[in-house]
Design an enzyme around this catalytic site. Sequence first.
Site, short mmCIF file in Angstrom:
data_model
loop_
_atom_site.label_atom_id
_atom_site.label_comp_id
_atom_site.label_asym_id
_atom_site.label_seq_id
_atom_site.Cartn_x
_atom_site.Cartn_y
_atom_site.Cartn_z
N ARG A 235 64.53 66.56 -74.98
CA ARG A 235 64.30 67.49 -76.08
C ARG A 235 65.58 67.86 -76.82
NH1 ARG A 235 60.37 68.69 -72.04
NH2 ARG A 235 58.37 68.13 -72.95
N HIS B 102 61.63 55.36 -69.20
CA HIS B 102 60.61 56.38 -68.88
C HIS B 102 59.49 55.77 -68.05
CE1 HIS B 102 57.87 59.75 -69.62
NE2 HIS B 102 58.86 60.39 -70.19
N GLU C 264 63.30 59.88 -64.76
CA GLU C 264 64.05 59.43 -65.92
C GLU C 264 65.55 59.65 -65.71
OE1 GLU C 264 62.08 61.68 -69.21
OE2 GLU C 264 60.55 61.99 -67.70
#
Length: 384
Positions: free
Chosen positions: A93, A198, A348
């Site tokens: 993010r 991912h 991740e």
Amino acid sequence: MLQNIIFPFYLLVLTAAQLMQEPWPFDVTTISAPDGSVTAKFVSIGATMVELWVRDKHGESLDVIAGYDDSSKLWTDPSHPVFNPIVGRYANRIKNGTFSIPITRDPPANGSNVYHIPTNDHNGQDTLHGGIYGWDRRNWTIVAKSPTSVTYYHLDPADEGFPGNVSIFATHSVTSGELKTKVFAIATQKTPIMVTQHIYWNLDAFRTDSTNVSNWSNSRIFNHTLHLDASRYIETDSNGVPTGPVSAVIGTPLDFRTAQQIGARWSELEGVCGPGCQGYDNCWIYDGNETVKAGTTLWSDLSGIRLDIFTNQPAVQVYTSNYFGLPRKVVHGGPSLVYAPQSAVAIEQEGWIDAINNPEWDIDQIYGPGKDFFWETTYKFSLI
Ligand SMILES: *[C@@H]1O[C@H](CO)[C@@H](O)[C@H](O)[C@H]1NC(C)=O
Ligand SMILES: *[C@@H]1O[C@H](CO)[C@@H](O)[C@H](O)[C@H]1NC(C)=O
Ligand SMILES: *[C@@H]1O[C@H](CO)[C@@H](O)[C@H](O)[C@H]1NC(C)=O
Ligand SMILES: *[C@@H]1O[C@H](CO)[C@@H](O)[C@H](O)[C@H]1NC(C)=O
Ligand SMILES: *[C@@H]1O[C@H](CO)[C@@H](O)[C@H](O)[C@H]1NC(C)=O
Ligand SMILES: *[C@@H]1O[C@H](CO)[C@@H](O)[C@H](O)[C@H]1NC(C)=O
Ligand SMILES: *[C@@H]1O[C@H](CO)[C@@H](O)[C@H](O)[C@H]1NC(C)=O
Ligand SMILES: *[C@@H]1O[C@H](CO)[C@@H](O)[C@H](O)[C@H]1NC(C)=O
């Protein structure tokens, strides 16, 4: 240095390799370890892994990653679970989709050298995984291929509002009991780069009964055992955006320094990943400081498969697929069965999340001329 060595090599093989490509959407590339212990399949969109087959304790090969049978869904599925691609230019993010170069905390919207990336997460409050069309939703080009290795190339020409062009090479390779991925990136001007791969794991291939391939009863990730060599985590708000503090895991459900089942402290996780959400979606800082360190171990007693992850990255995000609910691949009993919430775990390998908005951490994620980016992770499989 590395740049000078790698660039001419790939440019030479580009034309020949392009001629060998199969047409969209079936450009599946399969690589296999010579002893057959690991077989992985990839597609060009996002340099994405679509299948990963390893052997369980009965000697049977299982596909241990979630995904789609139809790879075009990597483009089109609005739920965008980010099934096993290379994620960039900036994974995880970015607060309010905004950052500045040099980095500052909460840069003013009209400040100089302030950049805005489309906010595609939590009703436009932050950017997730590089924007609406990050590297995972771009079609990469195959530039080299062998029975055990494939290299993809992508040019990101200042996409999604990031500054400068970035050229990226991602190489996936397999050897006996191992899958390795390397990402090398070169930028034409100063830009943040933070990459991850991912992968959504379920080391039982979503089975609940290791002796019966037809038994697909309610699979969850709770009985996988996790070890994280990490005594600190990054505190976040309910959107998963860092708030500044980096805290000790001791005394919290985030303490996996001693291996424990993912579900062991599940009841303490209510609301932790946001209102109405239960599960992990957190970033841990590894303790090890070696260039390539053993950071994460995951295993399942049911299949007997153990995964050891070695990486040059300083941090790891663990996400327990809290919002899953998509048809499974046929090999996992789909499409009539779905990947239930919390039936897989994304692990991740990455940098400190949103370090570009937290200058007090003193983590430099700005790359450009004279500073190339390199990410590498090895996934080692064995039996417990
Ligand atoms: C978020 O970024 C936008 C520009 O994209 C800006 O107008 C707004 O003020 C920012 N919000 C906050 C809370 O900083
Ligand atoms: C940026 O916006 C702030 C708040 O609206 C304003 O006070 C400031 O003058 C603006 N700065 C520039 C350089 O436009
Ligand atoms: C995507 O890339 C692959 C290989 O790099 C190529 O075969 C295919 O035609 C491309 N597809 C699209 C839709 O551009
Ligand atoms: C960036 O990429 C674009 C599109 O390919 C190209 O036109 C431009 O010349 C590139 N800029 C630099 C500095 O490499
Ligand atoms: C399916 O697996 C579950 C969980 O391991 C087990 O309880 C159940 O008995 C199995 N069902 C059949 C029909 O074998
Ligand atoms: C395997 O599981 C399926 C589905 O639960 C069940 O119908 C079948 O009888 C099981 N087979 C064996 C050999 O237990
Ligand atoms: C599986 O996980 C659940 C939830 O954490 C736990 O209650 C159960 O005891 C575990 N089962 C085994 C066989 O370890
Ligand atoms: C890594 O950590 C060890 C133990 O804390 C320390 O002695 C060593 O100097 C560190 N090495 C680097 C490269 O930071």
